[in-house]
Design a protein around this motif. Structure first.
Motif, mmCIF file in Angstrom:
data_model
loop_
_atom_site.group_PDB
_atom_site.id
_atom_site.type_symbol
_atom_site.label_atom_id
_atom_site.label_comp_id
_atom_site.label_asym_id
_atom_site.label_seq_id
_atom_site.Cartn_x
_atom_site.Cartn_y
_atom_site.Cartn_z
ATOM 1 N N THR A 110 1.271 -1.536 0.325
ATOM 2 C CA THR A 110 0.287 0.127 -0.034
ATOM 3 C C THR A 110 1.103 1.610 -0.438
ATOM 4 O O THR A 110 0.506 2.433 -0.286
ATOM 5 C CB THR A 110 -0.625 0.208 0.775
ATOM 6 O OG1 THR A 110 -0.535 -0.106 2.375
ATOM 7 C CG2 THR A 110 -2.046 -1.112 0.942
ATOM 8 N N GLY A 111 2.295 1.063 0.263
ATOM 9 C CA GLY A 111 3.215 2.487 0.321
ATOM 10 C C GLY A 111 3.746 2.529 -1.272
ATOM 11 O O GLY A 111 4.204 3.658 -0.952
ATOM 12 N N VAL A 112 3.352 1.751 -2.115
ATOM 13 C CA VAL A 112 4.346 2.221 -3.324
ATOM 14 C C VAL A 112 2.923 2.710 -4.355
ATOM 15 O O VAL A 112 1.648 1.830 -4.480
ATOM 16 C CB VAL A 112 4.563 0.649 -4.026
ATOM 17 C CG1 VAL A 112 4.782 1.085 -5.369
ATOM 18 C CG2 VAL A 112 5.533 -0.098 -3.056
ATOM 19 N N ALA A 113 3.419 3.746 -4.679
ATOM 20 C CA ALA A 113 2.704 4.481 -6.588
ATOM 21 C C ALA A 113 3.496 5.141 -7.096
ATOM 22 O O ALA A 113 3.831 5.426 -6.602
ATOM 23 C CB ALA A 113 2.423 6.207 -5.085
ATOM 24 N N ALA A 114 2.685 4.912 -8.274
ATOM 25 C CA ALA A 114 2.785 5.015 -9.398
ATOM 26 C C ALA A 114 2.670 5.436 -9.929
ATOM 27 O O ALA A 114 1.860 6.058 -10.119
ATOM 28 C CB ALA A 114 3.696 3.729 -10.174
ATOM 29 N N CYS A 115 3.334 6.730 -11.094
ATOM 30 C CA CYS A 115 2.920 8.063 -11.578
ATOM 31 C C CYS A 115 3.664 9.494 -12.502
ATOM 32 O O CYS A 115 4.745 8.203 -12.837
ATOM 33 C CB CYS A 115 2.582 9.168 -10.866
ATOM 34 S SG CYS A 115 3.446 9.956 -10.093
ATOM 35 N N ALA A 116 3.248 9.331 -12.999
ATOM 36 C CA ALA A 116 3.603 10.314 -14.351
ATOM 37 C C ALA A 116 4.688 11.463 -13.880
ATOM 38 O O ALA A 116 4.025 11.975 -13.116
ATOM 39 C CB ALA A 116 3.085 10.637 -15.943
#
Length: 204
Positions: A110-116
Motif C-alpha cells: 500500500t505504500g507504493v504509488a506509481a505515476c507519470a
C-alpha cells in the motif's frame, strides 16, 4: 518492439498483452504482471539485479523514489523491504506505470504509488533514490533527468544509480560531481558484472 516504440515512449504502440512473470525480489518469490513496450518485460534485467543485490537496505521509514520504474522491480523491492515507507515510482511510459501500480496492489504494498513524472508534487523529497536510469534516451536528456530528480534528496539522503561501464558510468560520475549543487557528493559504491553502482549523497 519497433524502432519508434521504445520503453521510454509515453504510449507504446505494441499490443498491451499482459502475462505473468515469477521473479525473486527482496529474498522472496513473487508473481508480477508484465507486457511488451516497457523496459525488460522478460524478467529482471542484469543492471537492476546488480543494483538490488549491492545496495544497502533502505531505512524502515521514509520517502523513497524509484526513477524509471518499468514494471516495478525496484519499487516493489523497496516496498517489500520497508512496508511502512512511502515509495514513489515514476516512469514516462503509461503502460509501465499501470503495471507497477497493479503489481504493487497485487502484492499488498500500500505504500507504493506509481505515476507519470509530471504528476509528482513539486515539493516532494526523498531520503532514498534507487534507479536504473534510461541511459539510451541520450546524454542531454539523461543529464536533464538526473538534475531534475537528484536534488530532491533530503539532507543526509542517498541515491544509488546502476550504469553499465561501457555506457559511460565513469564519465557520468564525473559529470554529476561537477554539476550537482554544493553539498552533493558522487562516488562509486561497487562494480559487478560489467556495471557500476554510483552513490550520490547529500550532506546533512
Amino acid at each position: 518492439m519497433s524502432v519508434e516504440d521504445h520503453y521510454f515512449s509515453a504510449s507504446p504502440s505494441s499490443p498491451d498483452e499482459r502475462s505473468p512473470l515469477t521473479v525473486e525480489l527482496a529474498g522472496r518469490e513473487v508473481t508480477v504482471e508484465v507486457a511488451p513496450g516497457i523496459f525488460s518485460p522478460g524478467g529482471l534485467d542484469k543492471g537492476t539485479a546488480v543494483l538490488l543485490r549491492e545496495v544497502p537496505d533502505p531505512p524502515t521509514h521514509g520517502a523513497f523514489l524509484d526513477l524509471g520504474c518499468g514494471w516495478g522491480p525496484i519499487a516493489l523491492t523497496l516496498g517489500l523491504l520497508s512496508p511502512e515507507a512511502s515509495v514513489r515510482a515514476v516512469d514516462v511510459n503509461e503502460r509501465a506505470v499501470d503495471l507497477c501500480e497493479r503489481n504493487a496492489k497485487a502484492l499488498g504494498l500500500t505504500g507504493v504509488a506509481a505515476c507519470a513524472p509530471d504528476a509528482v508534487p513539486a515539493d516532494e523529497t526523498y531520503s532514498r533514490i534507487w534507479s536504473n536510469p534510461p541511459i539510451r534516451i541520450g546524454k542531454k536528456a539523461l543529464h536533464t533527468l538526473l538534475l531534475t530528480w537528484l536534488p530532491r534528496l533530503e539532507p543526509g539522503g542517498e541515491a544509488y544509480l546502476v550504469v553499465q561501464k561501457n555506457l559511460g558510468s565513469d564519465s557520468l560520475a564525473t559529470w554529476l560531481g561537477a554539476h550537482l549543487p554544493d553539498g552533493f557528493v558522487t562516488d562509486r559504491l561497487t562494480s559487478s558484472k560489467g556495471f557500476r553502482v554510483l552513490r550520490v549523497r547529500r550532506s546533512a
